[in-house]
Design a protein around this motif. Structure first.
Motif, PDB file in Angstrom:
ATOM      1  N   VAL A 191     -43.062 -92.884 -37.392  1.00  0.00           N
ATOM      2  CA  VAL A 191     -42.448 -91.933 -38.305  1.00  0.00           C
ATOM      3  C   VAL A 191     -43.343 -91.668 -39.517  1.00  0.00           C
ATOM      4  CG1 VAL A 191     -40.816 -92.244 -40.215  1.00  0.00           C
ATOM      5  CG2 VAL A 191     -39.996 -91.871 -37.932  1.00  0.00           C
ATOM      6  N   VAL A 192     -43.901 -92.718 -40.056  1.00  0.00           N
ATOM      7  CA  VAL A 192     -44.676 -92.605 -41.282  1.00  0.00           C
ATOM      8  C   VAL A 192     -45.976 -91.837 -41.048  1.00  0.00           C
ATOM      9  CG1 VAL A 192     -46.109 -94.063 -42.733  1.00  0.00           C
ATOM     10  CG2 VAL A 192     -43.711 -94.559 -42.506  1.00  0.00           C
ATOM     11  N   VAL A 193     -46.636 -92.121 -39.944  1.00  0.00           N
ATOM     12  CA  VAL A 193     -47.898 -91.427 -39.654  1.00  0.00           C
ATOM     13  C   VAL A 193     -47.629 -89.948 -39.393  1.00  0.00           C
ATOM     14  CG1 VAL A 193     -49.765 -91.205 -37.975  1.00  0.00           C
ATOM     15  CG2 VAL A 193     -49.121 -93.453 -38.818  1.00  0.00           C
ATOM     16  N   ARG A 194     -46.558 -89.667 -38.673  1.00  0.00           N
ATOM     17  CA  ARG A 194     -46.248 -88.268 -38.394  1.00  0.00           C
ATOM     18  C   ARG A 194     -45.952 -87.528 -39.695  1.00  0.00           C
ATOM     19  NH1 ARG A 194     -41.662 -85.867 -37.901  1.00  0.00           N
ATOM     20  NH2 ARG A 194     -40.564 -87.826 -37.663  1.00  0.00           N
ATOM     21  N   GLN A 195     -45.199 -88.170 -40.578  1.00  0.00           N
ATOM     22  CA  GLN A 195     -44.894 -87.532 -41.859  1.00  0.00           C
ATOM     23  C   GLN A 195     -46.169 -87.264 -42.642  1.00  0.00           C
ATOM     24  OE1 GLN A 195     -42.112 -86.580 -43.160  1.00  0.00           O
ATOM     25  NE2 GLN A 195     -40.431 -87.667 -42.175  1.00  0.00           N
ATOM     26  N   GLY A 196     -47.063 -88.244 -42.681  1.00  0.00           N
ATOM     27  CA  GLY A 196     -48.307 -88.084 -43.424  1.00  0.00           C
ATOM     28  C   GLY A 196     -49.146 -86.947 -42.851  1.00  0.00           C
ATOM     29  N   ALA A 197     -49.216 -86.903 -41.523  1.00  0.00           N
ATOM     30  CA  ALA A 197     -50.020 -85.861 -40.880  1.00  0.00           C
ATOM     31  C   ALA A 197     -49.419 -84.482 -41.142  1.00  0.00           C
ATOM     32  CB  ALA A 197     -50.101 -86.130 -39.376  1.00  0.00           C
ATOM     33  N   GLU A 198     -48.103 -84.411 -41.121  1.00  0.00           N
ATOM     34  CA  GLU A 198     -47.443 -83.130 -41.394  1.00  0.00           C
ATOM     35  C   GLU A 198     -47.734 -82.657 -42.806  1.00  0.00           C
ATOM     36  OE1 GLU A 198     -43.493 -83.260 -38.683  1.00  0.00           O
ATOM     37  OE2 GLU A 198     -43.200 -82.875 -40.823  1.00  0.00           O
ATOM     38  N   VAL A 199     -47.662 -83.572 -43.739  1.00  0.00           N
ATOM     39  CA  VAL A 199     -47.916 -83.196 -45.133  1.00  0.00           C
ATOM     40  C   VAL A 199     -49.366 -82.743 -45.306  1.00  0.00           C
ATOM     41  CG1 VAL A 199     -48.195 -84.153 -47.448  1.00  0.00           C
ATOM     42  CG2 VAL A 199     -46.071 -84.505 -46.199  1.00  0.00           C
ATOM     43  N   MET A 200     -50.292 -83.404 -44.624  1.00  0.00           N
ATOM     44  CA  MET A 200     -51.695 -82.974 -44.679  1.00  0.00           C
ATOM     45  C   MET A 200     -51.811 -81.524 -44.229  1.00  0.00           C
ATOM     46  SD  MET A 200     -53.849 -86.223 -43.214  1.00  0.00           S
ATOM     47  CE  MET A 200     -55.210 -85.216 -42.696  1.00  0.00           C
ATOM     48  N   MET A 201     -51.159 -81.230 -43.114  1.00  0.00           N
ATOM     49  CA  MET A 201     -51.220 -79.866 -42.588  1.00  0.00           C
ATOM     50  C   MET A 201     -50.577 -78.895 -43.567  1.00  0.00           C
ATOM     51  SD  MET A 201     -49.983 -78.528 -38.850  1.00  0.00           S
ATOM     52  CE  MET A 201     -48.340 -79.189 -38.962  1.00  0.00           C
ATOM     53  N   GLN A 202     -49.466 -79.294 -44.150  1.00  0.00           N
ATOM     54  CA  GLN A 202     -48.775 -78.419 -45.086  1.00  0.00           C
ATOM     55  C   GLN A 202     -49.625 -78.137 -46.314  1.00  0.00           C
ATOM     56  OE1 GLN A 202     -45.238 -80.640 -45.770  1.00  0.00           O
ATOM     57  NE2 GLN A 202     -44.209 -79.898 -43.932  1.00  0.00           N
ATOM     58  N   VAL A 203     -50.355 -79.130 -46.771  1.00  0.00           N
ATOM     59  CA  VAL A 203     -51.204 -78.938 -47.950  1.00  0.00           C
ATOM     60  C   VAL A 203     -52.320 -77.940 -47.642  1.00  0.00           C
ATOM     61  CG1 VAL A 203     -52.943 -80.080 -49.384  1.00  0.00           C
ATOM     62  CG2 VAL A 203     -50.687 -81.101 -49.098  1.00  0.00           C
ATOM     63  N   VAL A 204     -52.881 -78.016 -46.453  1.00  0.00           N
ATOM     64  CA  VAL A 204     -53.918 -77.051 -46.070  1.00  0.00           C
ATOM     65  C   VAL A 204     -53.322 -75.648 -46.049  1.00  0.00           C
ATOM     66  CG1 VAL A 204     -55.423 -76.297 -44.206  1.00  0.00           C
ATOM     67  CG2 VAL A 204     -55.247 -78.715 -44.732  1.00  0.00           C
ATOM     68  N   PHE A 205     -52.152 -75.514 -45.441  1.00  0.00           N
ATOM     69  CA  PHE A 205     -51.522 -74.197 -45.391  1.00  0.00           C
ATOM     70  C   PHE A 205     -51.160 -73.717 -46.799  1.00  0.00           C
ATOM     71  CE2 PHE A 205     -52.067 -74.691 -41.199  1.00  0.00           C
ATOM     72  CZ  PHE A 205     -51.009 -74.880 -40.331  1.00  0.00           C
ATOM     73  N   LEU A 206     -50.763 -74.645 -47.643  1.00  0.00           N
ATOM     74  CA  LEU A 206     -50.447 -74.301 -49.032  1.00  0.00           C
ATOM     75  C   LEU A 206     -51.660 -73.704 -49.720  1.00  0.00           C
ATOM     76  CD1 LEU A 206     -48.584 -74.527 -51.557  1.00  0.00           C
ATOM     77  CD2 LEU A 206     -49.575 -76.782 -51.923  1.00  0.00           C
ATOM     78  N   GLU A 207     -52.784 -74.347 -49.515  1.00  0.00           N
ATOM     79  CA  GLU A 207     -54.022 -73.889 -50.149  1.00  0.00           C
ATOM     80  C   GLU A 207     -54.351 -72.483 -49.687  1.00  0.00           C
ATOM     81  OE1 GLU A 207     -57.388 -73.185 -49.144  1.00  0.00           O
ATOM     82  OE2 GLU A 207     -57.696 -72.787 -51.290  1.00  0.00           O
ATOM     83  N   ILE A 208     -54.251 -72.268 -48.386  1.00  0.00           N
ATOM     84  CA  ILE A 208     -54.581 -70.956 -47.835  1.00  0.00           C
ATOM     85  C   ILE A 208     -53.643 -69.900 -48.404  1.00  0.00           C
ATOM     86  CG2 ILE A 208     -54.635 -69.593 -45.719  1.00  0.00           C
ATOM     87  CD1 ILE A 208     -55.585 -72.126 -44.279  1.00  0.00           C
ATOM     88  N   ALA A 209     -52.363 -70.238 -48.484  1.00  0.00           N
ATOM     89  CA  ALA A 209     -51.396 -69.278 -49.000  1.00  0.00           C
ATOM     90  C   ALA A 209     -51.686 -68.937 -50.454  1.00  0.00           C
ATOM     91  CB  ALA A 209     -49.984 -69.851 -48.871  1.00  0.00           C
ATOM     92  N   LEU A 210     -51.944 -69.962 -51.298  1.00  0.00           N
ATOM     93  CA  LEU A 210     -52.200 -69.717 -52.707  1.00  0.00           C
ATOM     94  C   LEU A 210     -53.484 -68.903 -52.899  1.00  0.00           C
ATOM     95  CD1 LEU A 210     -51.233 -73.140 -54.332  1.00  0.00           C
ATOM     96  CD2 LEU A 210     -50.026 -70.963 -54.548  1.00  0.00           C
ATOM     97  N   SER A 211     -54.516 -69.286 -52.131  1.00  0.00           N
ATOM     98  CA  SER A 211     -55.781 -68.571 -52.279  1.00  0.00           C
ATOM     99  C   SER A 211     -55.660 -67.133 -51.798  1.00  0.00           C
ATOM    100  CB  SER A 211     -56.886 -69.276 -51.506  1.00  0.00           C
ATOM    101  OG  SER A 211     -57.201 -70.503 -52.117  1.00  0.00           O
ATOM    102  N   TYR A 212     -54.911 -66.947 -50.741  1.00  0.00           N
ATOM    103  CA  TYR A 212     -54.742 -65.594 -50.204  1.00  0.00           C
ATOM    104  C   TYR A 212     -54.093 -64.700 -51.250  1.00  0.00           C
ATOM    105  CZ  TYR A 212     -54.237 -62.098 -46.558  1.00  0.00           C
ATOM    106  OH  TYR A 212     -54.364 -60.973 -45.804  1.00  0.00           O
ATOM    107  N   LEU A 213     -53.067 -65.240 -51.911  1.00  0.00           N
ATOM    108  CA  LEU A 213     -52.397 -64.488 -52.975  1.00  0.00           C
ATOM    109  C   LEU A 213     -53.407 -64.066 -54.039  1.00  0.00           C
ATOM    110  CD1 LEU A 213     -49.065 -66.369 -53.712  1.00  0.00           C
ATOM    111  CD2 LEU A 213     -49.340 -63.973 -53.046  1.00  0.00           C
ATOM    112  N   SER A 214     -54.257 -65.035 -54.425  1.00  0.00           N
ATOM    113  CA  SER A 214     -55.229 -64.730 -55.475  1.00  0.00           C
ATOM    114  C   SER A 214     -56.215 -63.673 -55.020  1.00  0.00           C
ATOM    115  CB  SER A 214     -56.003 -65.983 -55.867  1.00  0.00           C
ATOM    116  OG  SER A 214     -55.128 -67.049 -56.094  1.00  0.00           O
TER     117      SER A 214
END
Lengths: 276, 341, 246
Positions: A191-214
């Motif tokens: 459970v913990v590893v899956r959560q960590g991996a998901e958050v990693m992926m979400q952070v990458v997508f977050l970055e792309i979304a924020l940068s795209y807006l800019s």
């Protein structure tokens, strides 16, 4: 024993992909090379491996810089969530019902916060000169943590909670064996590893979304200095190939491929640590 | 009937000396006064090497609490626990851990004691490697052998969720027996099992005990304990009210008789007295001559005036010298007659 | 009213790999107790459910007859024998109105009988609603049923999780008897109870059935219980060795 902690095919895939991205991040140039008109809009065949942008700058550098922007923050966020989830799971084994209720309440309250708004507030608070994804990544991780803790706590409860611990203690096992091996390594790990991996992926997508807006607004990015390119730039330039019939399809393809690679890494890590 | 030899002349494996345990139960509301529950009210017990003793009672009788205190899972409020002559109660956990190999626990909740991520074989293998210090190959071999002996030879690689209740129970038993312990405390080992499986689980446990190991069996079914125990101790309200060897005689205390065969005596309403004998409200043996004693003094365990050796009962009416002896024939399967006061 | 409540004859039920029960018969008369005994896997619950018209095995019924003489002479298994899933489904529908008002089933664990998300009072009200004649006041009926099984009136507001084992068993009995059935089927109600509770639940069951003039089909493992209280005993043989889940 190794067979129980890691599933090798998935672990191998994840490892390879991480190494590739890690190498990219480590070797990212501080500035993009100077424009070369000869290579403008070059495809992958003319300028391997990925071709060039509309000004002739190699896309490989885009890829490497984008990797640099996300690598450390994503990892920090992932590890932070894993650490807190383990804490949540251990609390459920040790504490009484109050610990479990507290985690549940925190999870519901924090989970109800409008996440993107919080992130944007953090982004606006970061001083202009120190632009980086890291503060937003940490904020994201803290917002995701209570939910991860709640899930880990319910896994610990299903284990048997204090009854499980007591039975093993009566058997003669040490606390480090019970909590370190049985609770954390064998049962919380999936459970913990899956959560960590998901958050990693979400952070990458977050970055792309924020940068795209800019990029769309022609503003300086929240997440990286102006000298760096984000993968969002690949998407933006590639998007124009659809709308304006500009020959940047290969740019779009690279952007989507990198995003897919991140998803593959995240899912592989989760699958590698999967429960029996 | 049980044929395990016992060494009653030798030093006891377990000694319980005037054990008491009081709990505070929270009231219904946060401001309600807390109730004090006297869960164990003066239990003395000696168990010899090789002996299998059953603690029988309904829920709330204190039998589970006593079994937990024996192993140090709870601390007594008063009194002492000695295992193999050494003081056990009141020790710090760090001092006890090394000795736990010898004094093992089979919990009531088998599934909750197993790691869902480990197969049956891996459980026993881990126990042997970590607690018995065996090298990996030898541990694996002995683990397989232990599991086969308990009838799990075809389930070595099954995970707990793939096993039935009886199989899970056998894995917890195998894990305990693999260490060749000197004391096994089994908390309702047959609960939740079909009646056909109960016999086989009890057999798996008792028949495979190391020769000089003592065993405490906690159960609410005395007739089940019958074939497997040397002695049965019936408990009510935290006290032992009868101690009897069922292969030699039947219980004489009215409550113990009800536990043994609920159809043989009037059903108790379950109200207990605070003073004097706790069973007085439901007891059919209260006659004019003992009524005062029953109301004021808690009876202590005494041998019956003309009863077999080793049988003791806590009853003013039965231990007064004028009472006649109980029937001493071995218990039969048909319903037994009501006791003569 | 001396007509038997249910008569099953020659019942044989087939599962894909083996014959589950072979040539089983039972009768339950009003105000009498029939005990159904046998080892695990012998098919006791299966037989009990079949006598309510519930056949959930495929291919299922291969022989037998089911009559409720107190209701009429027809054989309910006619047309269902050898008819497979379709016919069994039709029988299920046809007997639906009987379940509750005529025959009531109390499953093995009280926890299966009780809906964990609803209060006891709510569940009793639903069961009362299945009666042939609706009562004047459901609330009064709920209270009277609770009193009959020895539960306090405030148990109506309790959730099943708040009840102890013995109390849950009583609540399940109240729900079984609420629709005023003529026949109560109690599937191993003594499971998990200590000897004293066991006897009090059984005695209560008998008493309630006497009061409501119902018959009782009791599935039990305890020889002492069966010896004491059963008027008729049906013994199912053990299944062939090696075919029972451990």
């Amino acid at each position: 024993m190794k067979g129980r902690l890691l599933r090798w095919p998935y672990a191998a895939v994840a490892l390879l992909a991480i190494l590739a991205l890690g190498w990219a991040a480590a070797t990212a140039p501080v500035h993009l090379p100077a424009p070369e008109v000869d290579f403008a809009y070059a495809g992958p065949l003319e300028l391997p491996p990925f071709g060039a942008d509309h000004r002739g700058r190699p896309l490989l550098d885009y890829a490497r810089q984008g990797a640099w922007v996300v690598a450390l923050p994503a990892m920090v966020a992932g590890l932070l969530v894993m650490f807190m989830a383990v804490g949540g799971g251990l609390l459920a084994c040790l504490g009484g019902g109050w610990a479990r209720s507290a985690v549940q309440i925190a999870s519901e309250v924090v989970g109800s916060l409008p996440r993107m708004v919080v992130i944007l507030v953090v982004a606006l608070l970061v001083p202009r000169d120190d632009r980086s994804l890291l503060p937003m990544a940490i904020a994201w991780a803290l917002l995701a943590a209570p939910g991860a803790m709640d899930e880990a706590a319910s896994v610990a409860e299903r284990l048997g909670g204090t009854r499980f611990v007591e039975a093993l203690r009566a058997h003669g096992f040490s606390a480090s064996r019970i909590f370190g091996w049985h609770v954390v390594a064998l049962n919380l790990r999936p459970v913990v590893v899956r959560q960590g991996a998901e958050v990693m992926m979400q952070v990458v997508f977050l970055e792309i979304a924020l940068s795209y807006l800019s990029v769309v607004e022609d503003q300086p990015s929240f997440t990286h200095p102006d000298s760096m390119m984000s993968w969002a730039d690949l998407l933006y330039q590639g998007y124009r190939s659809i709308v304006l019939d500009v020959p940047t399809t290969h740019v779009l393809a690279l952007g989507l491929a990198l995003i897919s690679l991140v998803a593959v890494v995240s899912l592989s890590i989760g699958a590698a640590a999967r429960a029996r | 009937m049980i044929t395990r030899p016992t060494w009653t002349d030798e030093a006891p494996v377990v000694e319980l000396i005037d054990l008491h345990k009081r709990f505070h139960r929270a009231g219904a509301w946060p401001w309600s006064p807390r109730q004090e529950v006297h869960a164990v009210a003066g239990v003395d017990l000696r168990i010899a090497p090789g002996e299998v003793v059953a603690l029988v009672g309904q829920s709330g009788s204190g039998k589970t609490t006593v079994s937990r205190i024996v192993l140090g899972l709870e601390e007594p409020s008063a009194g002492e626990v000695r295992l193999e002559g050494q003081r056990w109660s009141g020790l710090a956990e760090a001092q006890r851990r090394a000795q736990r190999v010898h004094y093992q626990y089979v919990p009531q909740d088998a599934m909750g004691a197993l790691d869902p991520q480990q197969s049956a074989l891996e459980h026993i293998e881990e126990t042997l490697k970590v607690l018995a210090g065996l090298p990996r190959a030898e541990a694996r071999e002995k683990a397989a052998e232990m599991l086969s002996r308990l009838g799990l030879g075809s389930r070595l690689h099954a995970l707990p969720r793939e096993m039935s209740g009886g199989e899970q129970r056998r894995v917890t038993i195998a894990r305990v027996l693999a260490l060749s312990p000197r004391l096994v405390v089994a908390d309702e080992p047959t609960s939740g099992l079909d009646p056909d499986r109960r016999e086989s689980v009890l057999e798996a446990l008792i028949a495979n005990l190391p020769p000089r190991a003592a065993c405490i069996l906690v159960t609410h079914d005395m007739s089940e304990a019958r074939g497997w125990c040397h002695r049965v101790l019936a408990m009510i309200a935290g006290r032992v009210i009868e101690e009897v060897d069922l292969s030699v005689s039947e219980p004489t205390h009215p409550y113990a008789r009800v536990l043994f065969d609920p159809w043989s005596a009037p059903l108790p309403r379950g109200l207990l007295a605070d003073q004097g004998c706790p069973y007085r409200p439901d007891c059919p043996l209260v006659t004019a001559e003992v009524a005062h004693l029953c109301a004021t003094t808690v009876p202590s365990l005494q041998p019956l005036p003309r009863g077999p050796d080793g049988q003791r009962v806590a009853c003013h009416a039965l231990t007064a010298s004028s009472s006649s002896p109980p029937p001493s024939s071995p218990p039969s399967s048909s319903p037994s007659p009501a006791p003569t006061p | 009213m001396s007509e038997p409540l249910v008569v099953v004859e020659g019942l044989s039920i087939q599962a894909p790999t083996r014959l589950l029960i072979r040539d089983v018969g039972l009768i339950v008369r009003p105000r009498r107790i029939t005990a159904l005994v046998g080892p695990s896997g012998a098919g006791k619950s299966l037989t009990a459910r079949a006598s309510m018209g519930v056949l959930d095995v495929i291919p299922g019924l291969v022989a037998g007859s089911l009559r409720y003489p107190a209701l009429g002479p027809q054989d309910w298994f006619q047309g269902v024998v050898g008819g497979g899933e379709r016919a069994q489904r039709r029988l299920l529908e046809a007997t639906r109105s009987l379940r509750g008002a005529y025959v009531s089933y109390s499953p093995q664990a009280a926890s299966s009988a009780l809906n964990p998300g609803r209060t006891i009072g709510w569940q009793l009200a639903i069961a009362i609603g299945r009666r042939v004649e609706a009562p004047a006041s459901v609330g009064a009926e709920v209270r009277s049923l609770l009193a009959e099984v020895g539960l306090p009136a405030r148990a109506a507001a309790a959730l099943p999780a708040e009840l102890s084992g013995g109390m849950a068993q009583r609540a399940a009995l109240a729900i079984a008897i609420a629709p005023k059935p003529r026949l109560v089927i109690a599937d191993e109600p003594e499971t998990g109870l200590d000897p004293v509770l066991r006897r009090s639940v059984i005695e209560l069951m008998i008493q309630v059935c006497q009061v409501h003039q119902a018959g009782l089909l009791l599935i039990s493992h305890h020889q002492s219980t069966v010896d004491r209280i059963a008027d008729d005993v049906v013994v199912l043989p053990a299944p062939p060795a090696g075919e029972v889940a451990a």
